[in-house]
Design an enzyme around this catalytic site. Structure first.
Site, PDB file in Angstrom:
ATOM      1  N   LYS A 181      73.192 -45.123 -14.414  1.00 18.81           N
ATOM      2  CA  LYS A 181      73.163 -46.592 -14.373  1.00 18.81           C
ATOM      3  C   LYS A 181      73.954 -47.152 -15.554  1.00 18.81           C
ATOM      4  O   LYS A 181      73.539 -47.043 -16.704  1.00 18.81           O
ATOM      5  CB  LYS A 181      71.734 -47.119 -14.461  1.00 18.81           C
ATOM      6  CG  LYS A 181      71.704 -48.629 -14.268  1.00 18.81           C
ATOM      7  CD  LYS A 181      70.471 -49.286 -14.828  1.00 18.81           C
ATOM      8  CE  LYS A 181      70.689 -50.106 -16.075  1.00 18.81           C
ATOM      9  NZ  LYS A 181      71.705 -51.141 -16.034  1.00 18.81           N
ATOM     10  N   GLY A 234      71.102 -46.484 -25.951  1.00 19.59           N
ATOM     11  CA  GLY A 234      70.906 -47.929 -25.997  1.00 19.59           C
ATOM     12  C   GLY A 234      70.067 -48.291 -27.203  1.00 19.59           C
ATOM     13  O   GLY A 234      70.024 -47.545 -28.185  1.00 19.59           O
ATOM     14  N   GLU A 237      64.430 -50.319 -29.047  1.00 20.81           N
ATOM     15  CA  GLU A 237      63.326 -50.964 -28.325  1.00 20.81           C
ATOM     16  C   GLU A 237      63.246 -50.462 -26.875  1.00 20.81           C
ATOM     17  O   GLU A 237      62.185 -50.048 -26.396  1.00 20.81           O
ATOM     18  CB  GLU A 237      63.588 -52.473 -28.360  1.00 20.81           C
ATOM     19  CG  GLU A 237      62.479 -53.321 -27.849  1.00 20.81           C
ATOM     20  CD  GLU A 237      62.954 -54.772 -27.667  1.00 20.81           C
ATOM     21  OE1 GLU A 237      64.066 -55.119 -28.126  1.00 20.81           O
ATOM     22  OE2 GLU A 237      62.210 -55.525 -27.021  1.00 20.81           O
ATOM     23  N   GLU A 256      69.565 -41.561 -27.591  1.00 15.82           N
ATOM     24  CA  GLU A 256      70.573 -41.914 -28.603  1.00 15.82           C
ATOM     25  C   GLU A 256      70.423 -43.396 -28.825  1.00 15.82           C
ATOM     26  O   GLU A 256      70.770 -44.199 -27.955  1.00 15.82           O
ATOM     27  CB  GLU A 256      71.987 -41.610 -28.082  1.00 15.82           C
ATOM     28  CG  GLU A 256      72.249 -40.163 -27.766  1.00 15.82           C
ATOM     29  CD  GLU A 256      72.443 -39.308 -29.004  1.00 15.82           C
ATOM     30  OE1 GLU A 256      72.374 -39.832 -30.140  1.00 15.82           O
ATOM     31  OE2 GLU A 256      72.636 -38.097 -28.833  1.00 15.82           O
ATOM     32  N   CYS A 290      77.154 -48.005 -32.501  1.00 16.29           N
ATOM     33  CA  CYS A 290      75.872 -47.577 -33.061  1.00 16.29           C
ATOM     34  C   CYS A 290      76.066 -46.960 -34.437  1.00 16.29           C
ATOM     35  O   CYS A 290      75.172 -46.984 -35.258  1.00 16.29           O
ATOM     36  CB  CYS A 290      75.192 -46.604 -32.115  1.00 16.29           C
ATOM     37  SG  CYS A 290      76.272 -45.293 -31.597  1.00 16.29           S
ATOM     38  N   GLU A 387      69.368 -53.727 -37.139  1.00 18.66           N
ATOM     39  CA  GLU A 387      70.683 -53.529 -36.531  1.00 18.66           C
ATOM     40  C   GLU A 387      71.169 -54.859 -35.954  1.00 18.66           C
ATOM     41  O   GLU A 387      70.484 -55.456 -35.113  1.00 18.66           O
ATOM     42  CB  GLU A 387      70.595 -52.493 -35.418  1.00 18.66           C
ATOM     43  CG  GLU A 387      71.949 -52.212 -34.793  1.00 18.66           C
ATOM     44  CD  GLU A 387      71.884 -51.180 -33.680  1.00 18.66           C
ATOM     45  OE1 GLU A 387      71.021 -51.320 -32.792  1.00 18.66           O
ATOM     46  OE2 GLU A 387      72.707 -50.253 -33.700  1.00 18.66           O
TER      47      GLU A 387
HETATM   48  P1  TAP Z   1      69.902 -51.859 -24.292  1.00 19.07           P
HETATM   49  O1  TAP Z   1      69.517 -53.264 -24.084  1.00 19.07           O
HETATM   50  O2  TAP Z   1      68.909 -50.920 -24.817  1.00 19.07           O
HETATM   51  O3  TAP Z   1      70.492 -51.373 -22.892  1.00 19.07           O
HETATM   52  C1  TAP Z   1      70.905 -50.060 -22.695  1.00 19.07           C
HETATM   53  C2  TAP Z   1      70.735 -49.704 -21.239  1.00 19.07           C
HETATM   54  O4  TAP Z   1      69.346 -49.742 -20.933  1.00 19.07           O
HETATM   55  C3  TAP Z   1      71.414 -50.682 -20.291  1.00 19.07           C
HETATM   56  O5  TAP Z   1      71.915 -49.979 -19.190  1.00 19.07           O
HETATM   57  C4  TAP Z   1      70.258 -51.572 -19.876  1.00 19.07           C
HETATM   58  O6  TAP Z   1      70.444 -52.189 -18.618  1.00 19.07           O
HETATM   59  C5  TAP Z   1      69.137 -50.567 -19.803  1.00 19.07           C
HETATM   60  N1  TAP Z   1      67.804 -51.166 -19.876  1.00 19.07           N
HETATM   61  C6  TAP Z   1      67.446 -52.389 -20.313  1.00 19.07           C
HETATM   62  N2  TAP Z   1      66.114 -52.562 -20.181  1.00 19.07           N
HETATM   63  C7  TAP Z   1      65.620 -51.421 -19.657  1.00 19.07           C
HETATM   64  C8  TAP Z   1      64.312 -50.975 -19.308  1.00 19.07           C
HETATM   65  N3  TAP Z   1      63.242 -51.737 -19.460  1.00 19.07           N
HETATM   66  N4  TAP Z   1      64.166 -49.727 -18.811  1.00 19.07           N
HETATM   67  C9  TAP Z   1      65.236 -48.915 -18.659  1.00 19.07           C
HETATM   68  N5  TAP Z   1      66.499 -49.296 -18.951  1.00 19.07           N
HETATM   69  C10 TAP Z   1      66.691 -50.528 -19.461  1.00 19.07           C
HETATM   70  O7  TAP Z   1      71.110 -51.701 -25.278  1.00 19.07           O
HETATM   71  P2  TAP Z   1      72.497 -52.438 -25.207  1.00 19.07           P
HETATM   72  O8  TAP Z   1      72.279 -53.830 -25.713  1.00 19.07           O
HETATM   73  O9  TAP Z   1      73.102 -52.288 -23.884  1.00 19.07           O
HETATM   74  O10 TAP Z   1      73.352 -51.551 -26.233  1.00 19.07           O
HETATM   75  C11 TAP Z   1      73.285 -51.729 -27.561  1.00 19.07           C
HETATM   76  C12 TAP Z   1      72.357 -50.716 -28.223  1.00 19.07           C
HETATM   77  O11 TAP Z   1      72.715 -49.383 -27.889  1.00 19.07           O
HETATM   78  C13 TAP Z   1      72.456 -50.778 -29.717  1.00 19.07           C
HETATM   79  O12 TAP Z   1      71.172 -50.762 -30.282  1.00 19.07           O
HETATM   80  C14 TAP Z   1      73.206 -49.522 -30.118  1.00 19.07           C
HETATM   81  O13 TAP Z   1      73.006 -49.026 -31.381  1.00 19.07           O
HETATM   82  C15 TAP Z   1      72.776 -48.585 -29.083  1.00 19.07           C
HETATM   83  N6  TAP Z   1      73.767 -47.530 -28.901  1.00 19.07           N
HETATM   84  C16 TAP Z   1      73.474 -46.305 -29.394  1.00 19.07           C
HETATM   85  C17 TAP Z   1      74.390 -45.297 -29.277  1.00 19.07           C
HETATM   86  C18 TAP Z   1      74.041 -43.949 -29.813  1.00 19.07           C
HETATM   87  S1  TAP Z   1      74.956 -42.736 -29.380  1.00 19.07           S
HETATM   88  N7  TAP Z   1      73.042 -43.754 -30.592  1.00 19.07           N
HETATM   89  C19 TAP Z   1      75.596 -45.512 -28.627  1.00 19.07           C
HETATM   90  C20 TAP Z   1      75.877 -46.767 -28.146  1.00 19.07           C
HETATM   91  C21 TAP Z   1      74.931 -47.773 -28.288  1.00 19.07           C
HETATM   92  P3  TAP Z   1      71.039 -53.682 -18.513  1.00 19.07           P
HETATM   93  O14 TAP Z   1      72.383 -53.628 -19.105  1.00 19.07           O
HETATM   94  O15 TAP Z   1      71.048 -53.939 -17.069  1.00 19.07           O
HETATM   95  O16 TAP Z   1      70.110 -54.553 -19.301  1.00 19.07           O
END
Ligand code: TAP
Length: 483
Positions: A181, A234, A237, A256, A290, A387
């Site tokens: 997804k 992601g 939280e 991650e 990240c 963050e």
């Molecule tokens: P999230 O809001 O956590 O979203 C990540 C993914 O999870 C998206 O596909 C999102 O779908 C999905 N999601 C949202 N709510 C969910 C739920 N209740 N149950 C299951 N899946 C759910 O993060 P983001 O805003 O997209 O990305 C930014 C974050 O990712 C940052 O904190 C960053 O540090 C972290 N990140 C970490 C890494 C590594 S390798 N550690 C790499 C990249 C990013 P939707 O998009 O449809 O909401």
């Protein structure tokens, strides 16, 4: 293919017929749409992945053929670099030059790297200590690495193609099947990759790409009883919620998550290199990485020189639409993300921060934001501890090595860090004390397919890339034979 997703080798609409818009962050306008799936669609995708996992076309495919298909996928991606870079830029906002040089090319490199592992999986023979039977027989024991089965992967919007490839690559190399997804903001390169996956010859259902909201599709994947492993990248939280849902079924999970990575600049460093490095450590990808070096700690005697150097570079960055090849910094991914970053800047000011550069929140239709540097706030303030995931750097001085290490570790996160120094004794003293999955020395944000990557503390657990990733997608079977 607009409005369809990949399930069981077919391009299908959602069962409900619902769709969701995809927005260009540079203009704030919707330019296409994708299916908005629900639990029924997830069930279909998981069933397709399960059937594919059992299908001899996949389960009996020779490792060398899996390797060849992954190499073909890399070749197909290479033949379409410009298209993928433009799509990524349009979808995420990032500069097209960066999407081309970093996102797409490193995805190709990674596919070629992981393809090699398909033919190098191995178990071990194991000595056991049972007494030998009197009749002269004995025991033969060995381990085999087997694919875990159906993988559910949930990925974020900051490096959409890289994240898709980081999950799909090892799943295919080890013989798993996958339901992926992508993030709602950035589904397009994953879907286009799906077309190339079919063209590369992977059997139907081996890779399924399903679009829709995290709260519906992501949650359904995390709690699905017929998924064998969840791979999540992601926010901390959401990662926590995903982990809890997976654990209810005792499903394997790797997380991650976020980061707040410190950049430590000592007074003996090559300061020009440190200034350039600290600037790109935070402002690369609009700060939406990240591993972003979002906390800059500089030894007091060179503090002013370093932060003024970083501020001068930041102020000179060319901000514009990602598709303009001269753009160095594109818009943030969404209005929600820009608002969240702006709220942090305002909070920082209230908690005592001075703005060295940037700091204002424009009202432009595209989600642009100036690079911002804050100084003078307490270590305990929210902008230092949380963050922000945007182009905001907090910079603070330190006096002694021990103080630098203790400030670096004073964070709930533990993803990455960098040390800038020419004193090797000092560097080797600091490396073991840093609580981070990755320590860079005189560089930052460099990832290699062969180097394991992942976090400690609230940055998650599990290591992607390198040989380590194979542990996430395989299970050990122990065999003991009386002979
Ligand atoms: P999230 O809001 O956590 O979203 C990540 C993914 O999870 C998206 O596909 C999102 O779908 C999905 N999601 C949202 N709510 C969910 C739920 N209740 N149950 C299951 N899946 C759910 O993060 P983001 O805003 O997209 O990305 C930014 C974050 O990712 C940052 O904190 C960053 O540090 C972290 N990140 C970490 C890494 C590594 S390798 N550690 C790499 C990249 C990013 P939707 O998009 O449809 O909401």
């Amino acid at each position: 293919m607009a409005g369809t997703m990949l399930i069981g080798g077919e391009w299908v609409t959602s069962v409900s017929g619902n769709t969701q818009d995809v927005i260009n962050p540079a203009t704030a306008e919707a330019f296409t749409y994708v299916p908005s799936a629900n639990m029924e669609d997830v069930d279909k995708a998981v069933a397709a992945a399960r059937m594919a996992f059992r299908n001899p076309k996949w389960s009996q495919m020779r490792p060398s053929h899996r390797q060849r298909a992954l190499l073909k996928l890399a070749d197909l991606l290479e033949s379409n670099i410009d298209e993928f870079a433009e799509l990524e830029s349009l979808d995420n906002g990032k500069p097209v030059m960066m999407a081309n040089r970093v996102d797409v090319r490193s995805s190709i490199d990674y596919l070629r790297y992981i393809a090699g592992w398909a033919t190098k999986m191995e178990g071990r023979t194991v000595d056991v200590s049972f007494p030998r039977p009197r009749d002269g027989g004995g025991y033969f024991a060995y381990t085999a690495q087997e694919p875990v089965g159906v993988v559910g992967a949930i990925i974020p919007w900051n490096f959409p193609l890289n994240m898709a490839v980081w999950k799909i690559g090892p799943a295919l190399a080890t013989g798993c099947t996958i339901v992926l997804k992508p993030a709602s903001e950035t589904p397009l390169t994953a879907l286009r990759l799906g077309e190339l996956i079919l063209e590369a010859g992977f059997p139907e259902g081996v890779v399924n790409i399903i679009t829709g909201s995290g709260s519906v599709v992501g949650a359904a994947i995390s709690s699905h009883p017929d998924i064998d492993k969840i791979a999540f990248t992601g926010s901390t939280e959401v990662g926590r919620a995903v982990g809890i849902a997976a654990m209810k079924n005792i499903t394997r999970v790797s997380l991650e998550l976020g980061g707040k990575s410190p950049v430590l600049v000592f007074d003996d460093a090559d300061l020009d290199a440190a200034i350039a490095g600290a600037t790109s450590a935070i402002f690369f990808n609009q700060g939406q990485a990240c591993t972003a070096g979002s906390r800059l700690y500089v030894q007091r005697s060179v503090f002013d020189q370093v932060i003024e150097g970083v501020a001068a570079r930041a102020a000179n960055m060319k901000i514009g639409p990602g598709l303009d090849p001269t753009t160095q910094m594109g818009p943030l991914v969404s209005q929600r993300q820009r608002q969240s970053v702006c709220n942090y800047i305002e909070k920082g000011k209230k908690q005592g921060a001075a703005v060295l550069t940037g700091g204002s929140c424009p009202d432009s239709p595209g989600y642009f934001l100036q690079p911002t540097i804050l100084t003078g706030m307490p270590q305990a303030s929210d902008v230092v501890q949380e963050e922000i995931f945007g182009p905001v750097l907090v910079a603070m001085p330190f006096d002694e090595v021990e103080e630098a290490v203790s400030l670096a570790n004073d964070s709930p996160y533990g993803l990455a860090s960098s040390i800038w120094s020419n004193d090797h004794k000092k560097i080797h003293r600091v490396i073991p004390d840093l609580q981070a999955g990755t320590v860079w020395v005189n560089c930052h944000n460099l990832l290699d397919p062969n180097l394991p990557f992942g976090g400690n503390k609230l940055s998650g657990f599990g290591r992607e890339m390198g040989r380590a990733v194979l542990d996430l997608y395989t299970e050990t079977k122990s065999v003991l034979m009386a002979v």
